[in-house]
Scaffold this motif. Structure first.
Motif, PDB file in Angstrom:
ATOM      1  N   GLN A 128      -0.493   2.166   7.174  1.00  0.00           N
ATOM      2  CA  GLN A 128      -0.360   1.569   8.504  1.00  0.00           C
ATOM      3  C   GLN A 128       0.173   0.144   8.409  1.00  0.00           C
ATOM      4  O   GLN A 128       1.046  -0.262   9.192  1.00  0.00           O
ATOM      5  CB  GLN A 128      -1.714   1.579   9.217  1.00  0.00           C
ATOM      6  CG  GLN A 128      -2.178   2.966   9.655  1.00  0.00           C
ATOM      7  CD  GLN A 128      -3.545   2.928  10.327  1.00  0.00           C
ATOM      8  OE1 GLN A 128      -4.113   1.858  10.560  1.00  0.00           O
ATOM      9  NE2 GLN A 128      -4.073   4.101  10.617  1.00  0.00           N
TER      10      GLN A 128
ATOM     11  N   ARG B  97       3.871   0.186   7.716  1.00  0.00           N
ATOM     12  CA  ARG B  97       4.675   0.499   8.900  1.00  0.00           C
ATOM     13  C   ARG B  97       4.720  -0.688   9.864  1.00  0.00           C
ATOM     14  O   ARG B  97       5.733  -0.911  10.538  1.00  0.00           O
ATOM     15  CB  ARG B  97       4.110   1.722   9.608  1.00  0.00           C
ATOM     16  CG  ARG B  97       4.252   3.019   8.831  1.00  0.00           C
ATOM     17  CD  ARG B  97       3.880   4.206   9.683  1.00  0.00           C
ATOM     18  NE  ARG B  97       4.890   4.455  10.706  1.00  0.00           N
ATOM     19  CZ  ARG B  97       4.713   5.279  11.742  1.00  0.00           C
ATOM     20  NH1 ARG B  97       3.547   5.890  11.916  1.00  0.00           N
ATOM     21  NH2 ARG B  97       5.674   5.461  12.611  1.00  0.00           N
TER      22      ARG B  97
ATOM     23  N   LEU C 267       9.958   2.609   9.207  1.00  0.00           N
ATOM     24  CA  LEU C 267       9.353   3.674   8.405  1.00  0.00           C
ATOM     25  C   LEU C 267       8.707   4.729   9.297  1.00  0.00           C
ATOM     26  O   LEU C 267       7.990   4.403  10.246  1.00  0.00           O
ATOM     27  CB  LEU C 267       8.281   3.112   7.466  1.00  0.00           C
ATOM     28  CG  LEU C 267       8.731   2.198   6.326  1.00  0.00           C
ATOM     29  CD1 LEU C 267       7.511   1.663   5.590  1.00  0.00           C
ATOM     30  CD2 LEU C 267       9.653   2.938   5.363  1.00  0.00           C
ATOM     31  N   THR C 268       8.920   5.995   8.973  1.00  0.00           N
ATOM     32  CA  THR C 268       8.160   7.059   9.624  1.00  0.00           C
ATOM     33  C   THR C 268       6.792   7.167   8.948  1.00  0.00           C
ATOM     34  O   THR C 268       6.569   6.612   7.858  1.00  0.00           O
ATOM     35  CB  THR C 268       8.877   8.409   9.495  1.00  0.00           C
ATOM     36  OG1 THR C 268       8.934   8.770   8.110  1.00  0.00           O
ATOM     37  CG2 THR C 268      10.281   8.353  10.073  1.00  0.00           C
ATOM     38  N   GLU C 269       5.890   7.896   9.576  1.00  0.00           N
ATOM     39  CA  GLU C 269       4.550   8.053   8.994  1.00  0.00           C
ATOM     40  C   GLU C 269       4.625   8.737   7.631  1.00  0.00           C
ATOM     41  O   GLU C 269       3.985   8.294   6.664  1.00  0.00           O
ATOM     42  CB  GLU C 269       3.671   8.859   9.943  1.00  0.00           C
ATOM     43  CG  GLU C 269       2.242   9.042   9.436  1.00  0.00           C
ATOM     44  CD  GLU C 269       1.365   9.796  10.411  1.00  0.00           C
ATOM     45  OE1 GLU C 269       0.174  10.023  10.093  1.00  0.00           O
ATOM     46  OE2 GLU C 269       1.873  10.194  11.482  1.00  0.00           O
TER      47      GLU C 269
ATOM     48  N   ALA D 160       6.108   6.303   4.964  1.00  0.00           N
ATOM     49  CA  ALA D 160       5.132   5.287   4.543  1.00  0.00           C
ATOM     50  C   ALA D 160       4.065   5.889   3.650  1.00  0.00           C
ATOM     51  O   ALA D 160       3.683   5.301   2.619  1.00  0.00           O
ATOM     52  CB  ALA D 160       4.502   4.633   5.769  1.00  0.00           C
TER      53      ALA D 160
END
Length: 515
Positions: free
Chosen positions: A419, A422, A428-430, A433
């Motif tokens: 988190q 990001r 960044l996508t989940e 990351a």
């Protein structure tokens, strides 16, 4: 030419673990690997930190106890590349022991009517022992599942109604090797990749070591951690007399598209007495393995044979509701384990315990046989203890409480770290990351640098692999080719097209040419 304290042959987990431990004790260390770090056995494991539940039936209690105690030490040291995992063990009345194990022989006397079978009572007793042999603070103990109600029963055949669930841990084996090498280098070790040791000659004051690139080095102590090539080093490189044998055992794995939706693994027992795992792998896949067969060919030519693919597919199809076939397999890999030849009748029965053999008829040479990835750190400590009379300047053991590069965060902190990554890099996508955190931990921010957009990371090779990450692997992790990038330091080969793989190889080749 000044002599280092140690010269280590082999860049697998045992060699890099010993190099790291020795360098942290203030010793001068040099390591040479003929190919890539983790290029053989150490990138071809079942990728588990586990105590070895099945070794209990061989009464290898010391090995199991040591491995169980190590799980949590290692989880704390590397929470980015290792994490707890729950294993579901379905109870099947067809389960049998693998051959004539010590426990099966005892039971055949006490319970002759059930000769060869694994009674549920014995399984539960084994799990109780597994829960209590080693210290356990992070990992929960065994519980019972009703497969008719639990979601873990949904992928399984209806005949399976009960299961036990216990704890072990997952690890990215190849990254474990790379991180040990990096930490060794940070502590002063010289890591040489892509150079084969062609001769090691004993001299009055130590060893003269020659490499395939023409370089020569001297060392006070030689460590033979060459894995499947340990015997070749003894006889053909160092020319030492030895009666100790090496048993090469091939373990093959298959990877399929995801067979179930949850993040727990299955521990499956076959009618032949063997064990096979089905493990959630790289989010969209399932890893199935392993086989145990004697290997006769060169260690670097181990492949998963069609017969082994068929065996693993048939094995898991005996448990899963939807049969698994060769058409479901997207990747296979094999590794050759260099076990100490203890005269066991089968490959499955051969000991997985490590053996350290010291030849001190002159300059000392330590030969490393066998071992499990879970006990690599303890093996390194034992190796330094065995060599201590020849290395009076060595410091005390230190690795038990030391994290690996990028692992300086809590065991349950990967989500928070992703988190934060990001937040600092909004592009960044989940999934992206999470992948970076699972590979680099707190060093993921260094990989990304000051990038504010994806374009700042340079060329996009697909599946979130960027030029910035490739540069990191080349400059910090000794990556030399696409194979080392896509199948060892990452598993992005599962996601790239042949054209994208070729682009990575072209990029790596250009960097090699410019070096």
């Amino acid at each position: 030419m000044s002599a280092t304290d140690l010269f280590v042959i082999g860049g697998g987990i045992n060699g890099t673990g010993i190099a790291r431990d020795a360098a942290g004790r203030g010793l001068s260390v040099r390591l040479a690997e003929q190919g890539d770090l983790a290029g053989a056995t150490s990138s071809a494991s079942t990728k588990l930190f586990h105590g070895g539940l099945r070794y209990l039936e061989f009464l290898e209690l010391r090995l199991v106890r040591e491995a169980l105690r190590e799980r949590e030490v290692l989880l704390r040291a590397m929470p980015h590349i290792a994490w707890p995992m729950r294993f579901v063990l379905p109870l099947d009345p067809k389960m049998r022991f693998a051959g004539k194990t010590p426990v099966s022989r005892i039971l055949s006397v006490l319970m002759p009517w059930g000769r060869g079978h694994r009674p549920n009572l014995v399984i539960r007793a084994g799990l109780f022992l597994y829960d209590n042999l080693g210290a356990r603070e992070i990992l929960p103990g065994t519980s019972t599942l009703d497969l008719r109600q639990a979601p873990e029963g949904a992928p399984l055949q209806d005949r399976l109604t009960r299961a036990y669930e216990y704890s072990d841990a997952w690890v990215d084996d190849a990254r474990l090797v790379v991180l040990n090498a990096r930490d060794a280098a940070a502590r002063g070790a010289d890591i040489i990749v892509g150079s084969k040791v062609t001769e090691a000659r004993r001299e009055a004051e130590g060893w003269l070591v020659r490499l395939s690139d023409g370089r020569e080095f001297r060392a006070k102590v030689l460590v033979n951690a060459a894995g499947p090539w340990v015997g070749r080093v003894i006889h053909d490189v160092a020319h030492l007399p030895s009666n100790e044998g090496v048993r090469l055992v091939r373990g093959s794995h298959i990877v399929t598209r995801r067979l179930f939706d949850h993040q727990k693994a299955y521990f499956l027992q076959g009618q032949d007495g063997r064990i096979v795992f089905a493990i959630p792998y790289e989010r969209d896949f399932t890893l199935i393995g392993t086989t145990d067969v004697d290997h006769d060919g060169p260690p670097d030519r181990a492949v998963c044979t069609p017969e082994e693919v068929d065996y693993l597919c048939r094995f898991v199809s005996g448990y899963f509701r939807t049969p698994v076939t060769a058409d479901d397999v997207v990747w296979t890999y094999s590794g050759v384990r260099p076990l100490h030849d203890d005269g066991a009748s089968t490959a499955t029965a051969a000991t997985r315990d490590y053996v350290l053999s010291l030849d001190d008829r002159g300059a000392p040479c330590l030969h490393v046989f066998g071992g499990k990835i879970t006990t690599y750190r303890r093996l390194a400590e034992a190796a330094l203890a065995k060599l201590s009379p020849h290395l009076p300047g060595a410091g005390a053991a230190w690795t038990a409480g030391a994290h690996l590069p990028g692992g300086d965060f809590p065991v349950d902190g990967a989500g928070a770290l992703a988190q934060a990554l990001r937040r600092d890099h909004p592009f960044l996508t989940e999934d992206w990351a999470n992948r970076l955190v699972r590979a680099y931990g707190t060093e993921a921010a260094l990989v990304l640098g000051g990038a504010r957009t994806a374009a700042d990371l340079g060329r996009d090779f697909g599946a979130t692999l960027t030029e910035a990450e490739l540069r990191w692997m080349i400059e910090r992790e000794w990556a030399r080719d696409a194979q080392g990038v896509l199948w060892r330091r990452s598993k992005l080969g599962l996601r790239l097209t042949p054209e994208q793989v070729a682009a990575v190889e072209d990029y790596m080749a250009s960097k090699r040419a410019a070096a």
